[in-house]
Motif scaffolding. Structure first.
Motif, short mmCIF file in Angstrom:
data_model
loop_
_atom_site.label_atom_id
_atom_site.label_comp_id
_atom_site.label_asym_id
_atom_site.label_seq_id
_atom_site.Cartn_x
_atom_site.Cartn_y
_atom_site.Cartn_z
N ALA A 15 2.46 11.03 -9.03
CA ALA A 15 1.61 11.42 -10.16
C ALA A 15 0.75 12.64 -9.82
N GLY A 16 0.82 13.09 -8.57
CA GLY A 16 0.05 14.26 -8.16
C GLY A 16 -1.40 13.96 -7.85
N LEU A 17 -1.71 12.67 -7.61
CA LEU A 17 -3.09 12.28 -7.36
C LEU A 17 -3.47 12.28 -5.89
N VAL A 18 -2.48 12.20 -5.01
CA VAL A 18 -2.76 12.25 -3.57
C VAL A 18 -1.75 13.16 -2.88
N VAL A 34 0.84 -1.20 0.00
CA VAL A 34 0.00 0.00 0.00
C VAL A 34 0.88 1.25 0.00
N SER A 35 1.95 1.23 0.78
CA SER A 35 2.87 2.37 0.82
C SER A 35 3.51 2.62 -0.55
N GLN A 36 3.86 1.56 -1.26
CA GLN A 36 4.42 1.72 -2.60
C GLN A 36 3.40 2.30 -3.57
N HIS A 37 2.15 1.84 -3.47
CA HIS A 37 1.09 2.38 -4.31
C HIS A 37 0.87 3.87 -4.00
N LEU A 38 0.91 4.21 -2.73
CA LEU A 38 0.76 5.62 -2.33
C LEU A 38 1.88 6.47 -2.89
N LYS A 39 3.08 5.93 -2.90
CA LYS A 39 4.23 6.66 -3.44
C LYS A 39 3.99 6.98 -4.92
#
Length: 109
Positions: free
Chosen positions: A58-61, A48-53
């Motif tokens: 990408a500027g999405l979160v 999940v942390s990698q996905h968040l990165k």
């Protein structure tokens, strides 16, 4: 590292189904932590942390640290390159369908 165009970064980030699911959960919450995102997802906290990165790059979160927790929220303006790209092709297809409609009328008077 070569910097990619914003649309490429957004598309790459959202191409992965798990990452899209993480983004959707963030978008449906005001703010959410990694622990909350991991709970019930069937994905490890590290994944999940990698996905968040990737979503963050990408500027999405965006993230907001508070004490021991980090809260994530969706950045709607991060989707702007995708919306712009889709708008361009929406016009493209509307024009093509209008041309097809005209052609069909000419063929079948």
């Amino acid at each position: 590292m070569i910097e990619t165009a914003p649309i490429t970064a957004v598309m790459r980030a959202l191409a992965d189904p798990t990452r899209r699911a993480v983004f959707e959960r963030i978008a449906n919450a005001d703010e959410i932590t990694v622990v909350e995102l991991t709970r019930g997802s069937g994905v490890t906290q590290g994944a999940v942390s990698q996905h968040l990165k990737s979503l963050k790059q990408a500027g999405l979160v965006a993230e907001r640290p508070e004490g021991r927790n980090v809260y994530y929220r969706a950045e709607p303006e991060g989707l702007a390159p995708l919306v712009d790209w889709m708008s361009h092709y929406g016009t493209f297809w509307r024009d093509r369908f209008a041309n097809l409609r005209t052609l069909l009328k000419e063929i079948d008077p």
